[in-house]
Write a protein that holds these residues in place. Structure first.
Motif: not given
Length: 321
Positions: A58, A165, A168-169, A198-199, A201-203, A206
């Motif tokens: 990212g 989604q 989020t992208d 979901e957020l 798990s993605r962020f 970091q």
């Protein structure tokens, strides 16, 4: 007698015949060019490999080395602090009779973490959407604000999740991001749970990355006023929504709250800027009584929501001086 030869690599087709001195110079240039091409190719391959790694992490802008070209704002714009105390002071001037809920919301959105979410819960017309409207107005990173009305669309839930989604992208690593999901009801608790997870798990992994993304998520749940047991609905949400999304309950309004709401609406009306229209509306004492009487019939269903329209209906237009 001059010696003539063909250019290397062109034996499979007719080529020009050149004198020997010219031919030898050309060969040296050709071979040197091949070495340059090999070095350049190796550098390109290495750069592409680094780019792919940074893309996964990212941090595309860092590897490109063109952050200042891609960002229209200077660096301090992205790194400025979010002054929650000042923002909620402004919210408290317009959202009345919800001091406890606002204090809890400020506390939850001020804590550490890349994903901070809250669920605002209460009957219509008690200040939930007004709270997020002011938060959006005062949010420093205006290009990082996303608002979606969950039940404002007739599309299928699959389509709505696809919209989430896409949001989020688009989350940015410049400053913070604000996502508001409005028009949810008690049965939509799974939406808040799924999207927050979901957020997270993605962020949440970091730490150590050069570019970090921070997201504030506000879910707005309207309780069903036809079901008089509002407390039971709040308990249902508290039971089913993950602890990662604290439930902030807005108190319902009663008869005693109407005069305070009306005075607040009149105050906001008189302090509007001329940019929003050439007039503002004022009420005589007689008109105030009419407005309160009209609003009283719907206080249980829509709170103070009706007051603004009633002020325009019964008020006198006053031109800005």
């Amino acid at each position: 007698m001059s010696i003539v030869r063909r250019i290397p690599g062109f034996y499979d087709r007719p080529g020009p015949e050149l004198p020997a001195p010219f031919y030898e110079g050309f060969v040296r240039f050709y071979l040197a060019g091949n070495e340059v091409h090999l070095v350049a190719s190796a550098l390109v391959v290495a750069w592409v490999a680094v780019f792919i790694v940074q893309l996964i992490k990212g941090d595309v802008r860092g590897v490109l080395g063109v952050s200042y070209w891609l960002d229209s704002e200077p660096k301090f714009y992205c790194t400025q602090p979010l002054n929650m105390e000042r923002i909620f002071s402004q919210i408290g001037e317009q959202v009345v009779r919800q001091e406890r809920a606002l204090a809890r919301m400020q506390q939850e959105l001020s804590r550490d973490g890349f994903v901070r979410s809250v669920a605002l819960v209460g009957p219509p017309g008690v200040g939930k959407t007004l709270t997020t409207d002011i938060l959006r107005q005062q949010f420093p990173w205006q290009s990082n604000i996303f608002v979606f009305f969950w039940r404002g669309s007739v599309q299928s839930p699959t389509w709505r999740y696809h919209v989430l989604q896409q949001i989020t992208d688009q989350i940015s690593c410049c400053g913070m991001n604000l996502i508001v999901l409005d028009m949810l009801n008690v049965q939509d608790y799974d939406v808040a749970d799924a999207y927050t997870n979901e957020l997270r798990s993605r962020f949440h992994r970091q730490i150590g990355r050069r570019s970090k993304k921070t997201v504030l998520v506000v879910y707005i749940f309207d309780l069903d006023t036809a079901d008089w047991n509002l407390e039971r609905q709040i308990q249902t949400l508290q039971k089913n929504i993950s602890p990662h999304t604290p439930v902030v309950a807005y108190r319902p309004f009663g008869i005693e709250d109407l005069p305070i709401c009306l005075e607040n609406e009149l105050k906001l009306e008189s302090t509007r800027t001329p940019n929003s229209g050439p007039y503002y509306y004022a009420l005589s004492e007689e008109a105030k009584m009419k407005v309160l009487d009209k609003a009283l019939t719907d206080i249980a269903d829509i709170g103070c929501y009706k007051l603004k329209g009633l002020i325009r209906e019964y008020g006198e237009a006053v031109q800005f001086t």
